[in-house]
Write an enzyme that holds these catalytic residues in place. Structure first.
Site, PDB file in Angstrom:
ATOM      1  N   ASN A   1     -10.270  -0.377   0.563  1.00 31.87           N
ATOM      2  CA  ASN A   1      -8.808  -0.330   0.518  1.00 31.87           C
ATOM      3  C   ASN A   1      -8.350  -0.862  -0.839  1.00 31.87           C
ATOM      4  O   ASN A   1      -8.563  -2.028  -1.152  1.00 31.87           O
ATOM      5  CB  ASN A   1      -8.243  -1.188   1.658  1.00 31.87           C
ATOM      6  CG  ASN A   1      -6.728  -1.184   1.728  1.00 31.87           C
ATOM      7  OD1 ASN A   1      -6.049  -0.826   0.773  1.00 31.87           O
ATOM      8  ND2 ASN A   1      -6.188  -1.607   2.853  1.00 31.87           N
TER       9      ASN A   1
ATOM     10  N   HIS B   1      -3.601   6.997   2.835  1.00 25.10           N
ATOM     11  CA  HIS B   1      -4.010   5.668   2.384  1.00 25.10           C
ATOM     12  C   HIS B   1      -5.369   5.359   2.995  1.00 25.10           C
ATOM     13  O   HIS B   1      -5.598   5.576   4.195  1.00 25.10           O
ATOM     14  CB  HIS B   1      -2.966   4.640   2.825  1.00 25.10           C
ATOM     15  CG  HIS B   1      -3.362   3.224   2.580  1.00 25.10           C
ATOM     16  ND1 HIS B   1      -3.945   2.799   1.400  1.00 25.10           N
ATOM     17  CD2 HIS B   1      -3.273   2.113   3.372  1.00 25.10           C
ATOM     18  CE1 HIS B   1      -4.185   1.502   1.475  1.00 25.10           C
ATOM     19  NE2 HIS B   1      -3.790   1.067   2.653  1.00 25.10           N
TER      20      HIS B   1
ATOM     21  N   CYS C   1       0.809  -1.221   0.000  1.00 25.40           N
ATOM     22  CA  CYS C   1       0.000   0.000   0.000  1.00 25.40           C
ATOM     23  C   CYS C   1       0.841   1.269   0.000  1.00 25.40           C
ATOM     24  O   CYS C   1       0.326   2.352  -0.298  1.00 25.40           O
ATOM     25  CB  CYS C   1      -0.954   0.003   1.192  1.00 25.40           C
ATOM     26  SG  CYS C   1      -1.966  -1.479   1.317  1.00 25.40           S
TER      27      CYS C   1
END
Length: 328
Positions: A285, A255, A115
């Site tokens: 996500n 994020h 990520c």
């Protein structure tokens, strides 16, 4: 050596058409909409069509970013794709995107930092332009996480979605562009968030498939504690390197992993929620794609203006983290 100021000159995003809602997940695993929203802030996520792969999503986002920069594919010198769900081991997804775009002059490679990958990609590209090696670099975060998600595991299947975001980096006027990067890793936490199957340690076999070794495993509580700590730390270190006070932040683009993690970062930086780009309720996500998708949406919504100070920050498997201060 004279270093050139480097910034974002074009943004773009693409998300698949199919929407997977919390109500849909209620039919698949033992969960409910209220629990998911309370714990994560997520309501929907996008799922790639069966015929779509990561390079297809990356291509669509890249077209928009290149157009927004006022360039053509032949103006791109390098393509970096940050992903943990490449189309295949090799050729790289970046090479597939290069071919789809017709970017014949561009070098291309993939970058794996989970990520945090998009910020790692920005740091790499920014330095290559600053030193004069390249003029225009396309950085893409793209994922098909639905392909490595176990939809019988209620702890992980509620979290992940598919999509892509892209930026074109180039030279910008003095005073603008990236002011700092903070990158880090703690490989000792690698076992907390991983996909074991398919690599040289555990090649693909009938047993590895039967044992669900090709799906995301996450030690949720441990990753959450790490994320709450590292998001604030990384953002503050990037601000320190840039010589910027947290009161000067115009927009935080974090994020999109969990609303509670984002709120903890806002508290650490003394920022109101109005100064944060949040879209995890729509996309979940999307790993390396979450920050560039959020940045592209912020531009679309005119939440970014010339001279604004933007902080990008993320964390991911590895464990990894990254942050950057950018003056638009």
């Amino acid at each position: 050596m004279q270093l050139h100021p480097v910034g974002v000159i074009g943004t773009g995003k693409y998300v698949p058409e199919r929407i997977l809602t919390n109500k849909d997940l209620e039919q698949m695993v033992e969960t409910n909409d209220e629990w998911i929203v309370t714990r994560t802030g997520m309501r929907e996520r996008r799922i790639a069509a069966p015929e779509q792969a990561t390079s297809d999503l990356a291509y669509q986002a890249s077209l928009k970013a290149i157009a927004a920069a006022g360039l053509t594919a032949e103006d791109i010198d390098l393509i970096i794709v940050a992903t943990i769900t490449p189309d295949m081991f090799f050729p790289s997804t970046a090479c597939l995107v290069q071919d789809k775009l017709g970017a014949r002059k561009a070098a291309a490679f993939d970058l794996s930092a989970a990520c945090s990958g998009f910020i790692y990609g920005l740091a790499t590209a920014s330095n290559m332009i600053a030193t004069g090696m390249y003029k225009h670099v396309l950085v893409v975060g793209a994922e098909c996480l639905s392909r490595i998600t176990d939809y019988t595991d209620r702890n992980t299947c509620i979290l992940f979605g598919d999509g892509a975001g892209a930026v074109v980096l180039g030279r910008v006027p003095e005073g603008r562009g990236f002011k700092s990067f903070e990158l880090g890793a703690d490989g000792g936490g690698g076992e907390l968030l991983r996909v074991c199957g398919g690599g040289s340690r555990m090649p693909s076999t009938a047993d590895s498939v039967e044992g669900k070794q090709h799906f995301i495993y996450m030690a949720g509580n441990e990753v959450y504690k790490f994320a709450v700590r590292i998001m604030g730390n990384a953002a503050e270190e990037a601000l320190r390197k840039a010589g910027v006070d947290k009161s000067e932040i115009d927009l935080l683009v974090p994020h999109q992993a969990n609303i509670r993690i984002i709120q903890s970062a806002l508290n650490r930086l003394d920022l109101p929620q109005e100064k944060c780009m949040i879209n995890l309720d729509k996309y979940g996500n999307v790993s390396a794609a979450s920050i560039p998708i959020a940045l592209a949406e912020a531009v679309e919504q005119q939440r970014v203006g010339e001279g604004d100070t933007i902080v990008l920050v993320g964390f991911g498997g590895g464990l990894t983290w990254g942050a950057s201060v950018l003056v638009w």
